[in-house]
Motif scaffolding. Structure first.
Motif, PDB file in Angstrom:
ATOM      1  N   ILE A  54       0.848  -1.190   0.000  1.00 43.64           N
ATOM      2  CA  ILE A  54       0.000   0.000   0.000  1.00 43.64           C
ATOM      3  C   ILE A  54       0.885   1.242   0.000  1.00 43.64           C
ATOM      4  O   ILE A  54       2.055   1.174   0.376  1.00 43.64           O
ATOM      5  CB  ILE A  54      -0.947   0.014   1.220  1.00 43.64           C
ATOM      6  CG1 ILE A  54      -0.150   0.002   2.536  1.00 43.64           C
ATOM      7  CG2 ILE A  54      -1.920  -1.150   1.178  1.00 43.64           C
ATOM      8  CD1 ILE A  54      -1.000   0.173   3.777  1.00 43.64           C
ATOM      9  N   PRO A  55       0.345   2.388  -0.416  1.00 42.25           N
ATOM     10  CA  PRO A  55       1.140   3.616  -0.404  1.00 42.25           C
ATOM     11  C   PRO A  55       1.586   3.979   1.015  1.00 42.25           C
ATOM     12  O   PRO A  55       0.836   3.800   1.975  1.00 42.25           O
ATOM     13  CB  PRO A  55       0.188   4.674  -0.963  1.00 42.25           C
ATOM     14  CG  PRO A  55      -0.866   3.918  -1.687  1.00 42.25           C
ATOM     15  CD  PRO A  55      -0.994   2.606  -0.975  1.00 42.25           C
ATOM     16  N   ALA A  56       2.794   4.497   1.123  1.00 43.09           N
ATOM     17  CA  ALA A  56       3.323   4.885   2.440  1.00 43.09           C
ATOM     18  C   ALA A  56       2.436   5.925   3.115  1.00 43.09           C
ATOM     19  O   ALA A  56       2.327   5.961   4.342  1.00 43.09           O
ATOM     20  CB  ALA A  56       4.744   5.429   2.292  1.00 43.09           C
ATOM     21  N   SER A  57       1.775   6.755   2.332  1.00 44.92           N
ATOM     22  CA  SER A  57       0.958   7.830   2.907  1.00 44.92           C
ATOM     23  C   SER A  57      -0.236   7.314   3.711  1.00 44.92           C
ATOM     24  O   SER A  57      -0.751   8.021   4.571  1.00 44.92           O
ATOM     25  CB  SER A  57       0.460   8.763   1.802  1.00 44.92           C
ATOM     26  OG  SER A  57      -0.296   8.031   0.848  1.00 44.92           O
ATOM     27  N   VAL A  58      -0.693   6.088   3.444  1.00 48.89           N
ATOM     28  CA  VAL A  58      -1.822   5.539   4.209  1.00 48.89           C
ATOM     29  C   VAL A  58      -1.413   4.346   5.066  1.00 48.89           C
ATOM     30  O   VAL A  58      -2.260   3.706   5.681  1.00 48.89           O
ATOM     31  CB  VAL A  58      -3.002   5.144   3.283  1.00 48.89           C
ATOM     32  CG1 VAL A  58      -3.590   6.370   2.619  1.00 48.89           C
ATOM     33  CG2 VAL A  58      -2.585   4.091   2.274  1.00 48.89           C
ATOM     34  N   ASP A  59      -0.121   4.066   5.112  1.00 52.22           N
ATOM     35  CA  ASP A  59       0.379   2.918   5.868  1.00 52.22           C
ATOM     36  C   ASP A  59       0.537   3.283   7.339  1.00 52.22           C
ATOM     37  O   ASP A  59       1.641   3.411   7.862  1.00 52.22           O
ATOM     38  CB  ASP A  59       1.709   2.448   5.277  1.00 52.22           C
ATOM     39  CG  ASP A  59       2.155   1.114   5.858  1.00 52.22           C
ATOM     40  OD1 ASP A  59       1.361   0.489   6.594  1.00 52.22           O
ATOM     41  OD2 ASP A  59       3.297   0.706   5.584  1.00 52.22           O
ATOM     42  N   GLN A  60      -0.594   3.500   7.999  1.00 50.21           N
ATOM     43  CA  GLN A  60      -0.628   3.868   9.414  1.00 50.21           C
ATOM     44  C   GLN A  60      -1.987   3.489   9.985  1.00 50.21           C
ATOM     45  O   GLN A  60      -2.934   3.277   9.226  1.00 50.21           O
ATOM     46  CB  GLN A  60      -0.355   5.361   9.581  1.00 50.21           C
ATOM     47  CG  GLN A  60      -1.265   6.265   8.761  1.00 50.21           C
ATOM     48  CD  GLN A  60      -0.762   7.687   8.761  1.00 50.21           C
ATOM     49  OE1 GLN A  60      -0.475   8.237   9.832  1.00 50.21           O
ATOM     50  NE2 GLN A  60      -0.630   8.288   7.608  1.00 50.21           N
ATOM     51  N   GLN A 124      -2.132   1.265  -5.378  1.00 52.89           N
ATOM     52  CA  GLN A 124      -1.463   2.514  -5.731  1.00 52.89           C
ATOM     53  C   GLN A 124      -2.198   3.747  -5.225  1.00 52.89           C
ATOM     54  O   GLN A 124      -1.587   4.789  -5.013  1.00 52.89           O
ATOM     55  CB  GLN A 124      -1.260   2.573  -7.244  1.00 52.89           C
ATOM     56  CG  GLN A 124      -0.370   1.422  -7.692  1.00 52.89           C
ATOM     57  CD  GLN A 124      -0.166   1.372  -9.182  1.00 52.89           C
ATOM     58  OE1 GLN A 124      -0.978   1.866  -9.962  1.00 52.89           O
ATOM     59  NE2 GLN A 124       0.926   0.770  -9.601  1.00 52.89           N
ATOM     60  N   ARG A 125      -3.505   3.621  -5.042  1.00 54.72           N
ATOM     61  CA  ARG A 125      -4.304   4.697  -4.433  1.00 54.72           C
ATOM     62  C   ARG A 125      -5.282   4.070  -3.457  1.00 54.72           C
ATOM     63  O   ARG A 125      -5.931   3.076  -3.775  1.00 54.72           O
ATOM     64  CB  ARG A 125      -5.114   5.469  -5.484  1.00 54.72           C
ATOM     65  CG  ARG A 125      -4.311   6.408  -6.326  1.00 54.72           C
ATOM     66  CD  ARG A 125      -5.175   7.026  -7.424  1.00 54.72           C
ATOM     67  NE  ARG A 125      -6.240   7.870  -6.897  1.00 54.72           N
ATOM     68  CZ  ARG A 125      -7.333   8.178  -7.596  1.00 54.72           C
ATOM     69  NH1 ARG A 125      -7.537   7.711  -8.800  1.00 54.72           N
ATOM     70  NH2 ARG A 125      -8.255   8.959  -7.063  1.00 54.72           N
ATOM     71  N   PHE A 126      -5.373   4.663  -2.286  1.00 49.26           N
ATOM     72  CA  PHE A 126      -6.352   4.262  -1.282  1.00 49.26           C
ATOM     73  C   PHE A 126      -6.831   5.557  -0.650  1.00 49.26           C
ATOM     74  O   PHE A 126      -6.292   6.020   0.349  1.00 49.26           O
ATOM     75  CB  PHE A 126      -5.718   3.329  -0.251  1.00 49.26           C
ATOM     76  CG  PHE A 126      -6.711   2.672   0.673  1.00 49.26           C
ATOM     77  CD1 PHE A 126      -7.259   1.433   0.363  1.00 49.26           C
ATOM     78  CD2 PHE A 126      -7.116   3.300   1.847  1.00 49.26           C
ATOM     79  CE1 PHE A 126      -8.178   0.822   1.212  1.00 49.26           C
ATOM     80  CE2 PHE A 126      -8.026   2.698   2.705  1.00 49.26           C
ATOM     81  CZ  PHE A 126      -8.561   1.457   2.386  1.00 49.26           C
TER      82      PHE A 126
END
Length: 196
Positions: A54-60, A124-126
């Motif tokens: 998953i994209p790092a920006s939502v990997d939390q 690539q997008r979530f």
């Protein structure tokens, strides 16, 4: 008397400060399998789902909500109950059980489980747009474990959100993932039919 009033005011102020400093409780959400059987005959294929990236920006753990074209908000009180890549793999595996009509689907390595197909997913997008839509864009591959044939595809799913809450947003993401699962199931069926 004045001293007693001063003590009462002091206690009331301290109670007000304590209430003002308390934090809201966190709420936790999960992705679920929402696919429904489409009437196609079941397949006997065993399928392993994963890894999922998953994209790092939502990997939390927190929801990352799109608030403007180039702006997001991280909501610390609304969280995913488990890592998002694991949740996506679990939801896809559950969807494939229904869509393929087989219980032979796993999203983690099991003893004595030898899959016929391995599914990898690169999300690539979530995107989470509160009150509007959940967007999932992913590239996926289906690899036959014997022979190594590969089918790949891209799914772009935008599902409307039925409400303003984060529960509605999680439900819309589950629906978007079910659409991707449908594309993956179709690729597995096509590969199985080609070999039969």
């Amino acid at each position: 008397m004045a001293r007693r009033i001063a003590q009462m005011i002091s206690i009331a102020l301290m109670a007000g400060i304590a209430v003002g400093c308390s934090t809201a409780p966190s709420r936790f959400y999960s992705l679920t399998s929402t696919a429904t059987a489409d009437g196609t005959p079941p397949t006997s294929a065993a399928v392993m789902v994963g890894p999922v990236t998953i994209p790092a920006s939502v990997d939390q753990p927190e929801f990352v909500v799109q608030v403007a074209p180039n702006q997001v908000k991280v909501d610390e009180f609304n969280r995913w109950v488990s890592p998002l890549n694991d949740s996506i793999a679990h939801a896809v595996a559950g969807d494939l059980v229904v869509l393929l009509g087989t219980p032979e689907v796993a999203n983690s390595q099991l003893a004595n489980f030898v899959p016929d197909y391995r599914v990898t997913i690169d999300v690539q997008r979530f995107e989470s747009i509160q009150g509007q839509a959940a967007v999932v864009e992913a590239v996926w591959t289906v690899r036959k474990t014997v022979g190594g044939e590969v089918r790949s595809g891209r799914t772009v799913a935008r599902e409307p959100v039925q409400g303003q809450g984060f529960d509605a947003l999680a439900a819309a993401h589950s629906q978007a993932i079910a659409r991707m699962s449908g594309d993956i199931a179709a690729a597995i069926r096509a590969e199985a039919e080609q070999k039969s």
